[in-house]
Scaffold this active site. Structure first.
Site, PDB file in Angstrom:
ATOM      1  CG  ASP A   1       2.713   1.210   7.694  1.00  0.00           C
ATOM      2  OD1 ASP A   1       3.668   0.946   6.938  1.00  0.00           O
ATOM      3  OD2 ASP A   1       2.195   0.363   8.451  1.00  0.00           O
TER       4      ASP A   1
ATOM      5  CG  ASP B   1       6.458   3.208   0.446  1.00  0.00           C
ATOM      6  OD1 ASP B   1       6.961   2.195  -0.077  1.00  0.00           O
ATOM      7  OD2 ASP B   1       5.869   3.170   1.545  1.00  0.00           O
TER       8      ASP B   1
ATOM      9  NE  ARG C   1      -0.409   2.091   4.987  1.00  0.00           N
ATOM     10  CZ  ARG C   1       0.604   1.264   4.767  1.00  0.00           C
ATOM     11  NH1 ARG C   1       1.648   1.677   4.098  1.00  0.00           N
ATOM     12  NH2 ARG C   1       0.557   0.038   5.218  1.00  0.00           N
TER      13      ARG C   1
ATOM     14  CG  PHE D   1      10.222   3.513  12.063  1.00  0.00           C
ATOM     15  CD1 PHE D   1      10.397   2.406  11.247  1.00  0.00           C
ATOM     16  CD2 PHE D   1       8.938   3.943  12.334  1.00  0.00           C
ATOM     17  CE1 PHE D   1       9.297   1.725  10.719  1.00  0.00           C
ATOM     18  CE2 PHE D   1       7.840   3.268  11.806  1.00  0.00           C
ATOM     19  CZ  PHE D   1       8.025   2.158  11.011  1.00  0.00           C
ATOM     20  CB  ILE D   2      10.899   8.178   8.056  1.00  0.00           C
ATOM     21  CG1 ILE D   2      11.130   7.196   6.891  1.00  0.00           C
ATOM     22  CG2 ILE D   2      12.223   8.764   8.522  1.00  0.00           C
ATOM     23  CD1 ILE D   2      11.702   7.862   5.635  1.00  0.00           C
TER      24      ILE D   2
ATOM     25  CE  LYS E   1      -2.252  -1.905   3.585  1.00  0.00           C
ATOM     26  NZ  LYS E   1      -3.108  -2.109   4.770  1.00  0.00           N
ATOM     27  N   GLY E   2       2.087   1.134   0.463  1.00  0.00           N
ATOM     28  CA  GLY E   2       2.893   2.315   0.760  1.00  0.00           C
ATOM     29  C   GLY E   2       3.091   3.270  -0.411  1.00  0.00           C
TER      30      GLY E   2
ATOM     31  CG  ASP F   1      14.630  -0.439   5.188  1.00  0.00           C
ATOM     32  OD1 ASP F   1      15.854  -0.366   5.340  1.00  0.00           O
ATOM     33  OD2 ASP F   1      13.845  -0.515   6.155  1.00  0.00           O
TER      34      ASP F   1
ATOM     35  CE  LYS G   1      15.075   3.845   6.691  1.00  0.00           C
ATOM     36  NZ  LYS G   1      14.349   3.131   7.793  1.00  0.00           N
TER      37      LYS G   1
HETATM   38  C1  PRP Z   1       7.355  -1.439   2.676  1.00  0.00           C
HETATM   39  C2  PRP Z   1       7.583  -0.503   1.498  1.00  0.00           C
HETATM   40  C3  PRP Z   1       8.305  -1.369   0.523  1.00  0.00           C
HETATM   41  C4  PRP Z   1       9.115  -2.291   1.397  1.00  0.00           C
HETATM   42  C5  PRP Z   1      10.514  -1.769   1.462  1.00  0.00           C
HETATM   43  O1  PRP Z   1       6.230  -2.180   2.396  1.00  0.00           O
HETATM   44  O2  PRP Z   1       6.381  -0.029   0.982  1.00  0.00           O
HETATM   45  O3  PRP Z   1       7.420  -2.136  -0.264  1.00  0.00           O
HETATM   46  O4  PRP Z   1       8.528  -2.254   2.698  1.00  0.00           O
HETATM   47  O5  PRP Z   1      11.282  -2.497   2.343  1.00  0.00           O
HETATM   48  P1  PRP Z   1      12.448  -3.478   1.891  1.00  0.00           P
HETATM   49  O6  PRP Z   1      13.335  -2.742   0.978  1.00  0.00           O
HETATM   50  O7  PRP Z   1      13.101  -3.755   3.239  1.00  0.00           O
HETATM   51  O8  PRP Z   1      11.855  -4.712   1.310  1.00  0.00           O
HETATM   52  P2  PRP Z   1       5.480  -3.093   3.443  1.00  0.00           P
HETATM   53  O9  PRP Z   1       5.838  -4.515   3.170  1.00  0.00           O
HETATM   54  O10 PRP Z   1       5.692  -2.572   4.830  1.00  0.00           O
HETATM   55  O11 PRP Z   1       3.968  -2.929   3.016  1.00  0.00           O
HETATM   56  P3  PRP Z   1       3.127  -1.564   2.813  1.00  0.00           P
HETATM   57  O12 PRP Z   1       3.600  -0.953   1.517  1.00  0.00           O
HETATM   58  O13 PRP Z   1       1.720  -2.036   2.729  1.00  0.00           O
HETATM   59  O14 PRP Z   1       3.412  -0.684   4.008  1.00  0.00           O
END
Ligand code: PRP
Length: 181
Positions: free
Chosen positions: A159, A100, A165, A152-153, A43-44, A103, A131
């Site tokens: 989120d 979004d 969000r 942690f942002i 969703k991010g 990481d 990041k």
């Molecule tokens: C978050 C973000 C990326 C992923 C990045 O999604 O939106 O998809 O983590 O992290 P990584 O590089 O460590 O894999 P999340 O799985 O939390 O789901 P969301 O988008 O629904 O918040």
């Protein structure tokens, strides 16, 4: 008020909008003459996706995929699952994956490999935030708005336990918010 939960604001809505427009222009130039498929990772990415595509100046198509790598915690579990798959066939398509944040890089590495295996002709990655200190696997986004520190942002799609969000800016959450649970 939600902004009382912030230790610091890193990027204002205006900062993000300026960089998003620059990236949209670069993507429009790079893909001129093609009709790329923009894949938003739910969703991010939904907020960055909606802002980015409205500044793209060439014809595009859009689709969404939902993955999950995090539980309700601030650490990546390292496990990537597809919760909702794409609707359109990928064969021969130039794909821009829109995120979004990158990481650990695990989500994008998995997605890139999966979409290439399904026949995508090319894949590039556009992310609002990068990041690099979080990386567990080497992957470099092709387009990014900002590099962010290993904090942690939240906000602008990012989120904490599904909250924050919708904030138009990105901030660092006060530690007290997640240590009081
Ligand atoms: C978050 C973000 C990326 C992923 C990045 O999604 O939106 O998809 O983590 O992290 P990584 O590089 O460590 O894999 P999340 O799985 O939390 O789901 P969301 O988008 O629904 O918040």
């Amino acid at each position: 008020m939600l902004n009382e939960d912030m230790k610091e604001i890193l990027f204002t809505a205006h900062d993000i909008e300026e960089r998003t427009i620059e990236i949209a222009k670069a993507i429009s130039r790079d893909y001129e003459g093609t009709v790329p498929l923009f894949v938003g990772v739910l969703k991010g990415a939904v907020i960055f996706f909606a802002d980015l595509i409205r500044h793209i100046e060439i014809p595009i198509e859009i689709d969404f995929i939902a993955t999950s790598s995090y539980g309700a915690s601030t650490q990546s579990s390292g496990v990537v699952r597809i919760l909702k798959d794409l609707d359109v066939p990928l064969q021969g398509r130039d794909v821009v994956i829109v995120e979004d944040i990158v990481d650990s890089g695990l989500t994008l590495t998995y997605l890139r490999d999966t979409l290439l295996r399904r026949g995508a002709k090319s894949i590039r990655i556009a992310t609002a935030f990068d990041k690099p200190e979080g990386r567990k696997v080497p992957i470099v986004p092709d387009y990014f708005c900002f590099t962010v520190p290993n904090l942690f942002i939240v906000g602008y799609g990012l989120d904490y336990a599904e909250g924050y969000r919708h904030l138009p800016y990105v901030g660092v959450l006060k530690e007290s918010v997640y240590t009081h649970e």
